[in-house]
Motif scaffolding. Structure first.
Motif, PDB file in Angstrom:
ATOM      1  N   VAL A 121       0.835  -1.207   0.000  1.00  0.00           N
ATOM      2  CA  VAL A 121       0.000   0.000   0.000  1.00  0.00           C
ATOM      3  C   VAL A 121       0.872   1.260   0.000  1.00  0.00           C
ATOM      4  N   TYR A 122       2.098   1.114   0.518  1.00  0.00           N
ATOM      5  CA  TYR A 122       2.991   2.281   0.607  1.00  0.00           C
ATOM      6  C   TYR A 122       3.306   2.880  -0.743  1.00  0.00           C
ATOM      7  N   LEU A 123       3.029   2.124  -1.812  1.00  0.00           N
ATOM      8  CA  LEU A 123       3.249   2.661  -3.149  1.00  0.00           C
ATOM      9  C   LEU A 123       2.525   3.998  -3.313  1.00  0.00           C
ATOM     10  N   GLY A 124       1.359   4.101  -2.688  1.00  0.00           N
ATOM     11  CA  GLY A 124       0.608   5.363  -2.757  1.00  0.00           C
ATOM     12  C   GLY A 124       1.409   6.508  -2.162  1.00  0.00           C
ATOM     13  N   ASP A 125       1.992   6.273  -0.989  1.00  0.00           N
ATOM     14  CA  ASP A 125       2.796   7.320  -0.339  1.00  0.00           C
ATOM     15  C   ASP A 125       3.987   7.710  -1.202  1.00  0.00           C
ATOM     16  N   VAL A 126       4.639   6.655  -1.758  1.00  0.00           N
ATOM     17  CA  VAL A 126       5.821   6.925  -2.576  1.00  0.00           C
ATOM     18  C   VAL A 126       5.424   7.770  -3.780  1.00  0.00           C
ATOM     19  N   THR A 127       4.294   7.418  -4.393  1.00  0.00           N
ATOM     20  CA  THR A 127       3.858   8.173  -5.562  1.00  0.00           C
ATOM     21  C   THR A 127       3.564   9.617  -5.204  1.00  0.00           C
ATOM     22  N   GLN A 128       2.896   9.810  -4.045  1.00  0.00           N
ATOM     23  CA  GLN A 128       2.594  11.178  -3.612  1.00  0.00           C
ATOM     24  C   GLN A 128       3.877  11.995  -3.447  1.00  0.00           C
ATOM     25  N   ALA A 129       4.853  11.386  -2.786  1.00  0.00           N
ATOM     26  CA  ALA A 129       6.108  12.109  -2.530  1.00  0.00           C
ATOM     27  C   ALA A 129       6.829  12.397  -3.834  1.00  0.00           C
ATOM     28  N   ALA A 130       6.873  11.385  -4.714  1.00  0.00           N
ATOM     29  CA  ALA A 130       7.561  11.578  -5.998  1.00  0.00           C
ATOM     30  C   ALA A 130       6.869  12.670  -6.802  1.00  0.00           C
ATOM     31  N   MET A 131       5.536  12.663  -6.728  1.00  0.00           N
ATOM     32  CA  MET A 131       4.746  13.677  -7.436  1.00  0.00           C
ATOM     33  C   MET A 131       5.147  15.082  -6.982  1.00  0.00           C
ATOM     34  N   LEU A 132       5.279  15.247  -5.656  1.00  0.00           N
ATOM     35  CA  LEU A 132       5.633  16.564  -5.132  1.00  0.00           C
ATOM     36  C   LEU A 132       6.992  16.997  -5.663  1.00  0.00           C
ATOM     37  N   LEU A 133       7.977  16.092  -5.549  1.00  0.00           N
ATOM     38  CA  LEU A 133       9.335  16.464  -5.953  1.00  0.00           C
ATOM     39  C   LEU A 133       9.385  16.786  -7.443  1.00  0.00           C
ATOM     40  N   VAL A 134       8.740  15.958  -8.234  1.00  0.00           N
ATOM     41  CA  VAL A 134       8.771  16.195  -9.683  1.00  0.00           C
ATOM     42  C   VAL A 134       8.076  17.509 -10.011  1.00  0.00           C
ATOM     43  N   THR A 135       6.923  17.753  -9.373  1.00  0.00           N
ATOM     44  CA  THR A 135       6.198  18.988  -9.694  1.00  0.00           C
ATOM     45  C   THR A 135       7.027  20.210  -9.308  1.00  0.00           C
ATOM     46  N   LEU A 136       7.652  20.152  -8.133  1.00  0.00           N
ATOM     47  CA  LEU A 136       8.471  21.296  -7.720  1.00  0.00           C
ATOM     48  C   LEU A 136       9.578  21.541  -8.731  1.00  0.00           C
ATOM     49  N   ALA A 137      10.188  20.446  -9.202  1.00  0.00           N
ATOM     50  CA  ALA A 137      11.255  20.597 -10.191  1.00  0.00           C
ATOM     51  C   ALA A 137      10.682  21.155 -11.489  1.00  0.00           C
ATOM     52  N   MET A 138       9.487  20.686 -11.853  1.00  0.00           N
ATOM     53  CA  MET A 138       8.893  21.128 -13.114  1.00  0.00           C
ATOM     54  C   MET A 138       8.502  22.603 -13.064  1.00  0.00           C
ATOM     55  N   LEU A 139       8.172  23.085 -11.861  1.00  0.00           N
ATOM     56  CA  LEU A 139       7.757  24.483 -11.750  1.00  0.00           C
ATOM     57  C   LEU A 139       8.858  25.415 -12.240  1.00  0.00           C
ATOM     58  N   LEU A 140      10.116  24.964 -12.104  1.00  0.00           N
ATOM     59  CA  LEU A 140      11.238  25.757 -12.613  1.00  0.00           C
ATOM     60  C   LEU A 140      11.090  25.994 -14.113  1.00  0.00           C
ATOM     61  N   LEU A 141      10.520  24.994 -14.794  1.00  0.00           N
ATOM     62  CA  LEU A 141      10.407  25.101 -16.245  1.00  0.00           C
ATOM     63  C   LEU A 141       9.525  26.270 -16.666  1.00  0.00           C
ATOM     64  N   GLN A 142       8.604  26.659 -15.790  1.00  0.00           N
ATOM     65  CA  GLN A 142       7.734  27.783 -16.098  1.00  0.00           C
ATOM     66  C   GLN A 142       8.514  29.031 -16.461  1.00  0.00           C
ATOM     67  N   ARG A 143       9.731  29.097 -15.945  1.00  0.00           N
ATOM     68  CA  ARG A 143      10.511  30.327 -16.149  1.00  0.00           C
ATOM     69  C   ARG A 143      11.180  30.343 -17.517  1.00  0.00           C
ATOM     70  N   TYR A 144      11.084  29.233 -18.244  1.00  0.00           N
ATOM     71  CA  TYR A 144      11.760  29.178 -19.536  1.00  0.00           C
ATOM     72  C   TYR A 144      10.750  28.956 -20.639  1.00  0.00           C
ATOM     73  N   ARG A 145      11.123  29.347 -21.827  1.00  0.00           N
ATOM     74  CA  ARG A 145      10.273  29.017 -22.961  1.00  0.00           C
ATOM     75  C   ARG A 145      11.141  28.492 -24.095  1.00  0.00           C
ATOM     76  N   ILE A 146      10.499  27.755 -24.963  1.00  0.00           N
ATOM     77  CA  ILE A 146      11.226  27.174 -26.088  1.00  0.00           C
ATOM     78  C   ILE A 146      10.802  27.930 -27.335  1.00  0.00           C
ATOM     79  N   ARG A 147      11.809  28.323 -28.125  1.00  0.00           N
ATOM     80  CA  ARG A 147      11.508  29.097 -29.334  1.00  0.00           C
ATOM     81  C   ARG A 147      12.416  28.676 -30.453  1.00  0.00           C
ATOM     82  N   ARG A 148      11.969  28.944 -31.650  1.00  0.00           N
ATOM     83  CA  ARG A 148      12.876  28.753 -32.782  1.00  0.00           C
ATOM     84  C   ARG A 148      13.929  29.835 -32.754  1.00  0.00           C
ATOM     85  N   ALA A 149      15.156  29.440 -32.988  1.00  0.00           N
ATOM     86  CA  ALA A 149      16.224  30.439 -32.977  1.00  0.00           C
ATOM     87  C   ALA A 149      16.213  31.204 -34.289  1.00  0.00           C
TER      88      ALA A 149
END
Lengths: 356, 499
Positions: free
Chosen positions: A328-356
């Motif tokens: 059942v702990y898989l649920g806890d692990v997923t929740q924690a992983a979700m938080l860490l990944v989302t926090l890391a992904m939030l950094l991406l908001q500061r960047y954009r991808i464009r054609r050079a």
């Protein structure tokens, strides 16, 4: 003559991402989280795809388990709203867990004391009592913070342990169930039970209270002067003080409301699910509330969505464990992983991808 | 440096800039804030990488990816914010990151550094703790640090910004001597007078582009100013003498502590009349911040009284100062506005009561108030923009709008033009003069003597938390003010205390 072929190159720039790129972030976060956790599922000798089916889809396929998702989400939305309130004003309340139990103690006491009171009034008194108890438990760290600048992260966190001992003392002492002898408080009276929203399910009034709390969070924070003051204090304490906002009063208020809402989460669990106070009332709802507030970016819609999603994951964790025999702990692990990944992904908001 | 281009997102900080430095010359890099001076030199020092262009050192193309590469090529840089460790000694700071082997012998290191200081003619005690040194001395440590690493090129980023006039003279003498021995210096500045005084050649940048390079001997300040700002004249000045008015702001024997709880302001007594600009001159850190904060209600005074139109505001709260007609421009403009809130929200924050009904925000009123102030104060922003996206000048206009739209009878303006470019500076100074014309009592706290001399009716000098003299502006001269700011007149000959 040779000319260099110009090839469209993609460039990553440090500029806020446009909305459509931002919308991809939660989806990407979900995918990465599942990639990360599939390793663990394989280790548990199960098929990740099958596991995710049970995790995310199966709970929604039957009416009764879909309602169970809402039941699980109820305390999470409440603690998420509680934490968001405090965080919005720059007060880092880590004590929702203890404040939840303070509300639960009040509910367990009122639930026995309110004999003969009409149900509607009794339930109202329960909710207010839980709010007051949560506020009271949040009061001391909040005062220490605004009067003596004592770090609230430390005090609110430590008070959670103090509260755990108080609950344990109550349940093993004066409130021990006289009939069974178990460490649980006497069952609360029927007139104090939260009414069921859907017959033959566990979904109760608490869910409505949680949604109202989320709406209130939205309205107060974004539409009222006290909300603007809270945001000003949370985002720029010096500037707020300079503009004549009373930083300590604003922070104190946010801290107390936060504690009160966490207290209601305790009432909701006692009066809606357990009907007595037990030591395992909350499997860390107060702490999960911090994750939900963060994932929801302290916004009402985000907090409600994150609460529902976590409700789904914790319902799904039970389904997947029953079906495939993974812990059942898989649920806890997923929740924690979700938080860490989302926090890391939030950094991406500061960047954009464009054609050079 | 040839064809250097550097972009930050959509902003082009340097646009195909050429720059050359000869051995033994002092080459001034002139431009307004944001013209790209510091960016260009940060590229040379390896703190940024150029997007295009190349750097050639002594005929060889050089690859400078980090300050380490730059130091290896004999390039040293002294930034505006010193990179010194205050609790360590001068010698330790100088050798930090430049020691060989594992063991550091303090006595030997000290002797080496002392010897180097003597060789370069820099007057520093190698054993002294940096925390005990004045700003000018710290700058010398930074210069020694670069020279100790065998720098043949020294980049100085606005080196005089933190110095009092006498320290500037010492610095210039040192630079001239070092250059005679073959050192090349890049002198980043936006002060024409200094550039004229110290440099051999001047390169001007404007909006990231090269305007031109000239020999200092064959140019005049007016030409440099034109190169820098693209127009001939700048600067504002007070118009005419004023007629004395009623004292509006009275400060009596005010005392206050600094953040560490040590006594900072001592016995400050000042009185400002309606229609008057009184300036407080002084080197940074002599109690200006404490004075401004006490007069804004953000800091509690320990002694004395503050009266506004006879009303006692001693130890009043910020909103009580506002209500009494005190307009407070924050010293740190980034701490004066909440960056993550919108322009409209920031403009409403100080007077929320007027924009709410029963505690609920009236969003239309907030937005229309913002639109009106944006038009009136020429702020380049939309009401819904977040304050942090504004440039320094526009942010300052926002804060001015919030304060001055209230027609305050007292204006407290600590360092109102610090870090602004010439255009914005001129705007702010004109606004202050307009307040004086309107009959407000203006307290200007500034470290810029030119600003003080241009705007003030009277000048007070603050030194170590005390007002060491007050004089009418027309009787003041830079030399005397400089001496007073340095504390020279503290004990003996005080300038006549006017009023």
């Amino acid at each position: 003559m040779f000319e260099k072929l110009s090839r469209p190159r993609l460039r990553i720039e440090k500029a806020p991402a446009p909305p459509w790129q931002r919308a991809l972030i939660p989806i990407l976060a979900l995918l990465i989280t599942f990639l990360l956790t599939s390793g663990l599922i394989l280790w548990g000798r199960a098929n990740p795809f099958e596991a995710y089916y049970y995790f995310l889809v199966e709970p929604l396929s039957s009416r009764i388990s879909a309602l169970e998702v809402l039941v699980k989400a109820t305390p999470l939305i409440l603690t998420g709203v509680s934490v968001s309130f405090a965080f919005a004003a720059g007060y880092y309340n880590i004590g929702a867990e203890g404040q939840l139990y303070a509300g639960a103690i009040a509910a367990a006491w009122l639930g026995v004391a309110l004999r003969g009171v009409p149900p509607a009034l009794a339930i109202l008194l329960m909710i207010f009592g839980g709010f007051a108890a949560g506020m009271l438990w949040a009061l001391v760290p909040a005062l220490l913070k605004v009067k003596l600048a004592v770090d609230e992260v430390v005090t609110t966190l430590l008070l959670n342990s103090v509260m755990a001992f108080i609950v344990s003392a109550l349940l093993n002492g004066p409130w021990r169930d006289p009939k069974s002898g178990w460490p649980q408080s006497p069952e609360i009276l029927l007139n104090t039970h939260f009414p069921k929203l859907v017959p033959r399910s566990r979904l109760h009034l608490g869910f409505v209270v949680a949604i109202i709390a989320a709406l209130l969070l939205w309205f107060i924070v974004s539409r009222t002067s006290i909300g603007l003051k809270m945001r000003a204090v949370g985002l720029g304490k010096q500037a707020a003080r300079f503009a004549g906002v009373s930083v300590s009063r604003t922070m104190l208020l946010a801290a107390l409301v936060s504690g009160g809402i966490a207290g209601i989460a305790g009432v909701s669990e006692v009066a809606g699910i357990q009907f007595h106070l037990i030591g395992e009332l909350s499997p860390g709802y107060g702490y999960t509330g911090i994750i939900i507030a963060t994932l929801g970016a302290l916004q009402a819609i985000g907090v409600a969505a994150a609460g529902l999603f976590f409700g789904l994951i914790s319902t799904g964790a039970q389904t997947v464990s029953r079906a495939l025999g993974v812990p059942v702990y898989l649920g806890d692990v997923t929740q924690a992983a979700m938080l860490l990944v989302t926090l890391a992904m939030l950094l991406l908001q500061r960047y954009r991808i464009r054609r050079a | 440096m040839r064809g250097i281009t550097k972009r930050f997102g959509p902003v082009v900080a340097n646009d195909r800039v050429d720059f050359s430095l000869r051995p033994g010359e002092i080459h001034a890099l002139l431009g307004e804030n944001g013209a790209g001076k510091t960016t260009l030199m940060r590229i040379l020092y390896g703190l940024y990488r150029a997007d295009e262009g190349q750097i050639i050192v002594e005929g060889q193309p050089a690859r400078i990816a980090s300050p380490k590469d730059a130091i290896g090529l004999g390039i040293g840089m002294v930034t505006q914010h010193f990179a010194l460790v205050p609790p360590l000694t001068v010698a330790e700071n100088v050798v930090l990151g430049y020691t060989d082997g594992f063991r550091v012998d303090p006595a030997r290191v000290r002797a080496q550094v002392q010897e180097a200081a003597a060789r370069f003619g820099l007057e520093i005690a190698a054993g002294a703790l940096v925390s005990h040194l004045s700003v000018g001395e710290r700058q010398r440590v930074e210069i020694l640090k670069a020279l100790y690493r065998n720098a043949r090129v020294l980049i100085l980023d606005e080196p005089t910004a933190v110095l009092i006039p006498q320290e500037v003279d010492t610095l210039f003498a040192t630079l001239r001597r070092l250059c005679a021995d073959g050192l090349s210096v890049v002198f980043i500045s936006h002060k024409l007078k200094e550039v004229m005084a110290i440099s051999d050649r001047v390169t001007a940048l404007r909006d990231g582009k090269l305007v031109g390079t000239v020999d200092t001997a064959q140019t005049a300040p007016a030409q440099l100013a034109r190169m820098m700002v693209g127009r001939e004249t700048f600067g504002v000045a007070r118009q005419g003498e004023r007629t004395p008015g009623e004292p509006v702001l009275q400060i009596e024997r005010l005392g206050a502590d600094d953040d560490r709880g040590l006594s900072m302001l001592k016995n400050v007594t000042l009185s400002i009349e309606a229609g008057e600009i009184l300036s407080v001159a002084g080197v940074g850190g002599n109690g200006q911040r404490e004075l401004a904060e006490t007069l804004c209600g953000v800091r509690r005074p320990r002694a004395g009284r503050i009266l506004v139109n006879g009303q006692d505001l001693t130890a009043a709260r910020p909103h009580e100062f506002t209500a009494a007609g005190v307009g407070r421009i924050p010293e740190d403009r980034h701490a004066g506005a909440v960056g993550e809130l919108t322009v409209a929200e920031n403009l409403a924050l100080e007077h929320l009561g007027e924009f709410t009904r029963g505690g609920v925000l009236n969003r239309e009123a907030i937005l229309s108030n913002a639109a009106a102030l944006i038009a009136q104060f020429q702020i380049k922003a939309r009401p819904t923009d977040r304050a942090r996206t504004l440039s320094g000048g526009n942010l300052q206009k926002l804060l001015l709008a919030r304060v001055l739209s209230r027609q305050p009878c007292v204006v407290i303006a600590p360092q109102p033009t610090r870090g602004l470019d010439i255009g914005a500076t001129e705007y702010v100074r004109n606004e202050l003069l307009a307040q004086r014309e309107r009959g407000a009592a203006v307290l200007l706290i500034s470290e810029d003597l030119d600003e003080i001399l241009a705007l003030s009716d009277r000048i007070a000098v603050i030194y170590e938390g005390e007002i060491v003299g007050v004089a009418p502006a027309r009787e003041a001269d830079v030399e005397t003010l400089g001496l007073m700011m340095a504390g020279a007149t503290r004990e003996g000959a005080r300038v006549r205390e006017a009023v």
